[in-house]
Design a protein around this motif. Structure first.
Motif, PDB file in Angstrom:
ATOM      1  N   ASN A   1      -8.160  -3.029   7.965  1.00  0.00           N
ATOM      2  CA  ASN A   1      -6.861  -3.484   8.470  1.00  0.00           C
ATOM      3  C   ASN A   1      -6.270  -2.387   9.357  1.00  0.00           C
ATOM      4  OD1 ASN A   1      -5.848  -1.510   6.752  1.00  0.00           O
ATOM      5  ND2 ASN A   1      -4.926  -2.940   5.307  1.00  0.00           N
TER       6      ASN A   1
ATOM      7  N   TRP B   1       0.837  -1.204   0.000  1.00  0.00           N
ATOM      8  CA  TRP B   1       0.000   0.000   0.000  1.00  0.00           C
ATOM      9  C   TRP B   1       0.868   1.248   0.000  1.00  0.00           C
ATOM     10  CZ3 TRP B   1      -4.910   0.184  -1.223  1.00  0.00           C
ATOM     11  CH2 TRP B   1      -5.699  -0.958  -1.056  1.00  0.00           C
TER      12      TRP B   1
ATOM     13  N   TYR C   1      -2.487   0.399  -4.396  1.00  0.00           N
ATOM     14  CA  TYR C   1      -1.760  -0.864  -4.291  1.00  0.00           C
ATOM     15  C   TYR C   1      -1.665  -1.461  -5.686  1.00  0.00           C
ATOM     16  CZ  TYR C   1      -0.466  -5.420  -2.206  1.00  0.00           C
ATOM     17  OH  TYR C   1       0.179  -6.569  -1.835  1.00  0.00           O
TER      18      TYR C   1
ATOM     19  N   GLN D   1     -10.537  -4.230   3.598  1.00  0.00           N
ATOM     20  CA  GLN D   1     -10.066  -5.264   2.677  1.00  0.00           C
ATOM     21  C   GLN D   1     -10.988  -6.475   2.648  1.00  0.00           C
ATOM     22  OE1 GLN D   1      -5.624  -5.416   3.786  1.00  0.00           O
ATOM     23  NE2 GLN D   1      -5.723  -5.278   1.583  1.00  0.00           N
ATOM     24  N   ASN D   2     -10.924  -7.204   1.529  1.00  0.00           N
ATOM     25  CA  ASN D   2     -11.740  -8.410   1.393  1.00  0.00           C
ATOM     26  C   ASN D   2     -11.431  -9.398   2.504  1.00  0.00           C
ATOM     27  OD1 ASN D   2     -12.932  -7.459  -0.884  1.00  0.00           O
ATOM     28  ND2 ASN D   2     -11.752  -8.698  -2.317  1.00  0.00           N
TER      29      ASN D   2
ATOM     30  N   CYS E   1     -16.494  -5.986   4.102  1.00  0.00           N
ATOM     31  CA  CYS E   1     -15.024  -6.011   4.200  1.00  0.00           C
ATOM     32  C   CYS E   1     -14.633  -5.611   5.621  1.00  0.00           C
ATOM     33  CB  CYS E   1     -14.390  -5.086   3.167  1.00  0.00           C
ATOM     34  SG  CYS E   1     -14.965  -3.377   3.233  1.00  0.00           S
TER      35      CYS E   1
ATOM     36  N   LYS F   1      -5.337  -1.298  -6.969  1.00  0.00           N
ATOM     37  CA  LYS F   1      -6.427  -1.031  -6.029  1.00  0.00           C
ATOM     38  C   LYS F   1      -6.303   0.408  -5.560  1.00  0.00           C
ATOM     39  CE  LYS F   1      -6.057  -5.766  -4.286  1.00  0.00           C
ATOM     40  NZ  LYS F   1      -5.781  -6.593  -3.110  1.00  0.00           N
TER      41      LYS F   1
END
Length: 308
Positions: free
Chosen positions: A141, A48, A57, A147-148, A138, A66
């Motif tokens: 983090n 990232w 990303y 995130q998935n 999601c 992303k």
């Protein structure tokens, strides 16, 4: 030819955009361009990169970039281009026209407590007018990027429709790793672009299931711990261990014959410290904490059913 798509997101929320690139550009540096002026290079690959509130990303194995834009305001409404640097030319491949709506039905933020080993239900909104949307959840983090959820975990997440514009997500067999911040959203797939507009925030905290014992009988309090603490001393306290108000019940290294009502077993293979309390009294009820070194487990509520 540039692919152009419309993406609708919501004020104070976030949007997640994935731009797909042909594999031949896998090693090339990518960039994100806002309107026709601001060009943001994606300097690193497979990690990232942050530029103000735009996180990027470049995933070389998947051939996607992303883009995560958080805390959206009307100033973020613009045309974004995902592009690739080819020799001296910069070639934008995908154009995303982002609109930021002030839709108050998505202003909900909730806190839920789940009992470890049980299920928890999260309620989510999605824009009704979009029939082609895919219901999405999601998890944030450490960098607050949503995130998935890993495929191995995803089988415990069950989606179901409730009413128009509302769906629910049931997480079954909740465990410690499920604690955190979740976002629901609406996912839309195009040929070269996938976008997720986030709508509802859910903060999930965990509690241990209560232990229930009858007066005069016995009860077991089970304290799981991390394998790296197998050789450390385990504590059970009434009240939060290592605070002034806490009362030490038993330690794993104590001579248990001194406390005939209480015994303990430390199973280092299962990483489980189990304390058995016999001849229970009403005053034994309350919150108990397990601790190892300076790490505290979630509190366990001991409930006593009295004889009368």
């Amino acid at each position: 030819q540039i692919t152009s798509i419309q993406v609708e997101a919501y004020i104070s929320k976030s949007v997640f955009i994935k731009c797909k690139f042909p594999q031949k550009f896998k090693g090339n540096k990518k960039f994100i361009q806002k309107d026709s002026s601001l060009k943001i290079p994606v300097d690193e690959q497979n990690q990232w990169v942050r530029h103000d509130k735009v996180h990027m990303y470049d995933n070389t194995s998947e051939g996607v970039v992303k883009v995560f834009i958080s805390d959206l305001t009307t100033a973020d409404e613009a045309t974004y281009r995902c592009g690739v640097n080819i020799t001296d030319d910069d070639d934008p491949l995908t154009e995303i026209k982002l609109t930021v709506n002030q839709d108050h039905q998505f202003n909900t933020s909730s806190k839920s407590a789940a009992v470890i080993g049980e299920s928890v239900k999260l309620t989510c909104n999605y824009p009704e007018k979009h029939n082609d949307t895919i219901k999405h959840i999601c998890k944030e983090n450490n960098e607050k990027i949503c995130q998935n959820i890993w495929l191995s975990e995803k089988k415990r997440f069950e989606f179901s429709d409730s009413t128009a514009g509302v769906f629910t997500v049931i997480i079954s067999n909740v465990s410690r790793r499920d604690a955190g911040v979740y976002w629901c959203g609406a996912k839309t797939r195009h040929k070269h672009v996938t976008s997720v507009s986030l709508t509802n925030k859910h903060e999930l905290t965990l509690t241990m299931p209560p232990v229930v014992g009858r007066e005069g009988d016995s009860a077991e309090i089970k304290c799981p711990y991390d394998a790296k603490y197998a050789k450390e001393i385990k504590h059970l306290c009434k009240g939060k261990c290592f605070t002034e108000d806490a009362r030490n019940i038993i330690r794993s290294d104590e001579d248990h014959s001194k406390t005939p009502k209480i015994s303990a077993k430390d199973d280092t293979e299962l990483n489980l410290f189990t304390v058995t309390m016999t001849d229970l009294r009403a005053e034994d009820a309350g919150k108990y904490w397990c601790a190892v070194k300076d790490v505290l487990n979630l509190p366990i509520e001991l409930m006593i059913v009295t004889k009368d």
